[in-house]
Motif scaffolding. Structure first.
Motif, PDB file in Angstrom:
ATOM      1  N   CYS A  47      -3.406   0.184  -3.660  1.00  0.00           N
ATOM      2  CA  CYS A  47      -3.132  -1.157  -3.159  1.00  0.00           C
ATOM      3  C   CYS A  47      -2.654  -1.990  -4.342  1.00  0.00           C
ATOM      4  O   CYS A  47      -3.366  -2.090  -5.351  1.00  0.00           O
ATOM      5  CB  CYS A  47      -4.407  -1.747  -2.545  1.00  0.00           C
ATOM      6  N   THR A  67      -6.559   4.525   9.616  1.00  0.00           N
ATOM      7  CA  THR A  67      -5.685   3.718   8.779  1.00  0.00           C
ATOM      8  C   THR A  67      -6.558   2.877   7.856  1.00  0.00           C
ATOM      9  O   THR A  67      -7.523   2.255   8.305  1.00  0.00           O
ATOM     10  CB  THR A  67      -4.776   2.809   9.616  1.00  0.00           C
ATOM     11  N   TYR A  68      -6.214   2.870   6.583  1.00  0.00           N
ATOM     12  CA  TYR A  68      -6.962   2.118   5.585  1.00  0.00           C
ATOM     13  C   TYR A  68      -6.118   0.938   5.127  1.00  0.00           C
ATOM     14  O   TYR A  68      -4.957   1.096   4.747  1.00  0.00           O
ATOM     15  CB  TYR A  68      -7.333   3.021   4.412  1.00  0.00           C
ATOM     16  N   THR A 125      -2.437   2.504   4.911  1.00  0.00           N
ATOM     17  CA  THR A 125      -2.165   3.924   4.696  1.00  0.00           C
ATOM     18  C   THR A 125      -2.813   4.698   5.820  1.00  0.00           C
ATOM     19  O   THR A 125      -4.029   4.570   6.038  1.00  0.00           O
ATOM     20  CB  THR A 125      -2.720   4.416   3.353  1.00  0.00           C
ATOM     21  N   LEU A 146      -4.284   7.878   7.045  1.00  0.00           N
ATOM     22  CA  LEU A 146      -4.872   9.080   6.459  1.00  0.00           C
ATOM     23  C   LEU A 146      -5.234  10.066   7.560  1.00  0.00           C
ATOM     24  O   LEU A 146      -5.902   9.711   8.523  1.00  0.00           O
ATOM     25  CB  LEU A 146      -6.125   8.727   5.651  1.00  0.00           C
ATOM     26  N   GLN A 204       0.837  -1.187   0.000  1.00  0.00           N
ATOM     27  CA  GLN A 204       0.000   0.000   0.000  1.00  0.00           C
ATOM     28  C   GLN A 204       0.878   1.247   0.000  1.00  0.00           C
ATOM     29  O   GLN A 204       1.791   1.373   0.801  1.00  0.00           O
ATOM     30  CB  GLN A 204      -0.909   0.000   1.229  1.00  0.00           C
ATOM     31  N   ILE A 205       0.558   2.125  -0.923  1.00  0.00           N
ATOM     32  CA  ILE A 205       1.283   3.378  -1.077  1.00  0.00           C
ATOM     33  C   ILE A 205       0.276   4.510  -1.213  1.00  0.00           C
ATOM     34  O   ILE A 205      -0.731   4.344  -1.915  1.00  0.00           O
ATOM     35  CB  ILE A 205       2.190   3.346  -2.330  1.00  0.00           C
ATOM     36  N   PRO A 206       0.464   5.668  -0.483  1.00  0.00           N
ATOM     37  CA  PRO A 206       1.595   5.913   0.413  1.00  0.00           C
ATOM     38  C   PRO A 206       1.365   5.310   1.791  1.00  0.00           C
ATOM     39  O   PRO A 206       0.250   4.884   2.109  1.00  0.00           O
ATOM     40  CB  PRO A 206       1.603   7.441   0.492  1.00  0.00           C
ATOM     41  N   ALA A 207       2.408   5.283   2.616  1.00  0.00           N
ATOM     42  CA  ALA A 207       2.255   4.781   3.984  1.00  0.00           C
ATOM     43  C   ALA A 207       1.461   5.761   4.829  1.00  0.00           C
ATOM     44  O   ALA A 207       0.771   5.364   5.772  1.00  0.00           O
ATOM     45  CB  ALA A 207       3.625   4.524   4.604  1.00  0.00           C
ATOM     46  N   ALA A 208       1.572   7.059   4.510  1.00  0.00           N
ATOM     47  CA  ALA A 208       0.838   8.084   5.239  1.00  0.00           C
ATOM     48  C   ALA A 208       0.470   9.190   4.280  1.00  0.00           C
ATOM     49  O   ALA A 208       1.196   9.475   3.328  1.00  0.00           O
ATOM     50  CB  ALA A 208       1.669   8.629   6.404  1.00  0.00           C
ATOM     51  N   LEU A 209      -0.677   9.826   4.556  1.00  0.00           N
ATOM     52  CA  LEU A 209      -1.190  10.874   3.690  1.00  0.00           C
ATOM     53  C   LEU A 209      -1.927  11.886   4.552  1.00  0.00           C
ATOM     54  O   LEU A 209      -2.764  11.510   5.377  1.00  0.00           O
ATOM     55  CB  LEU A 209      -2.128  10.272   2.650  1.00  0.00           C
ATOM     56  N   LEU A 227      -6.230   6.189  -2.525  1.00  0.00           N
ATOM     57  CA  LEU A 227      -5.316   5.289  -1.850  1.00  0.00           C
ATOM     58  C   LEU A 227      -5.056   4.095  -2.761  1.00  0.00           C
ATOM     59  O   LEU A 227      -5.983   3.607  -3.425  1.00  0.00           O
ATOM     60  CB  LEU A 227      -5.903   4.813  -0.517  1.00  0.00           C
TER      61      LEU A 227
END
Lengths: 114, 108
Positions: free
Chosen positions: B23, B87-88, B102, B104, B6-11, B21
């Protein structure tokens, strides 16, 4: 419906102790699963069951045992607890079969082994 | 062995923004792809399930797509709100293989 319930919510174990994490679902689902989630990581499958009396290993089964004597219950047994088993444990269920693989999760059990 | 990324790890986004998001999965022979949301200290809540024969699913402001040939799924969130902060996670197949998620944050 309560969905998937797990007990206990929290537990602290000493190294070498044993315990059973309880999981019950009231949706008459055939499939049940145990996952563990370590900080910053995704969930990893420990064991799963496709019906009463049928269980199989997932990705990280070492140190755990399961049984499935009824459709509703899927307990996870930890023998000889180790610090590496400190984690959050989630139980899930799904109907199984065509179109019924959507998984529903319980609230989790936070386990610390010291 | 299926691997899910999953990218990005944080948004972090401002409120009202539309966002996507991502995957990615390595094995295109999947049965389904499921998106979840996880709030801190809580369990996983199912958002959308896409079966292998489907290309997308919609629920309210959420739309998830699946492209098996490219090994990708996307979760589109329209008009994001602070309550979407979580978190997704995505997972594939009936024995779910998960990405790391990710995180969010939607800022008011």
């Amino acid at each position: 419906n309560a969905g998937v319930t797990q007990t206990p919510k929290f537990r602290i174990l000493k190294i070498g102790q044993s315990m059973t994490l309880q999981c019950t679902q009231d949706m008459n689902h055939n499939y049940m699963y145990w996952y563990r989630q370590d900080p910053g990581m995704g969930l990893k499958l420990i064991y799963y069951s496709v019906g009463a009396g049928i269980t199989d290993k997932g990705e990280v089964p070492n140190g755990y045992n399961v049984s499935r004597s009824t459709t509703e219950d899927f307990p996870l047994r930890l023998e000889l607890a180790a610090p590496s088993q400190t984690s959050v444990y989630f139980c899930a269920s799904s109907g199984g079969g065509s179109g019924s693989y959507e998984q529903y999760f319980g609230p989790g059990t936070r386990l610390t082994v010291t | 062995k299926q691997e899910v990324t999953q990218i990005p790890a944080a948004l972090s986004v401002p409120e009202g923004e539309n966002l996507v998001l991502n995957c990615s999965f390595t094995d295109s022979a999947i049965y389904n792809l499921q998106w979840f949301r996880q709030d801190p200290g809580k369990g996983l809540t199912s958002l959308l399930l896409i079966q292998s024969s489907q290309r997308e699913q919609t629920s309210g402001r959420l739309n998830a797509s699946l492209d098996k040939s490219s090994g990708r799924s996307t979760l589109y969130i329209a008009a994001s709100q602070p309550g979407d902060s979580a978190t997704y996670l995505c997972g594939s197949n009936y024995k779910l293989t998960f990405g790391k998620g990710t995180l969010l944050t939607v800022n008011p």
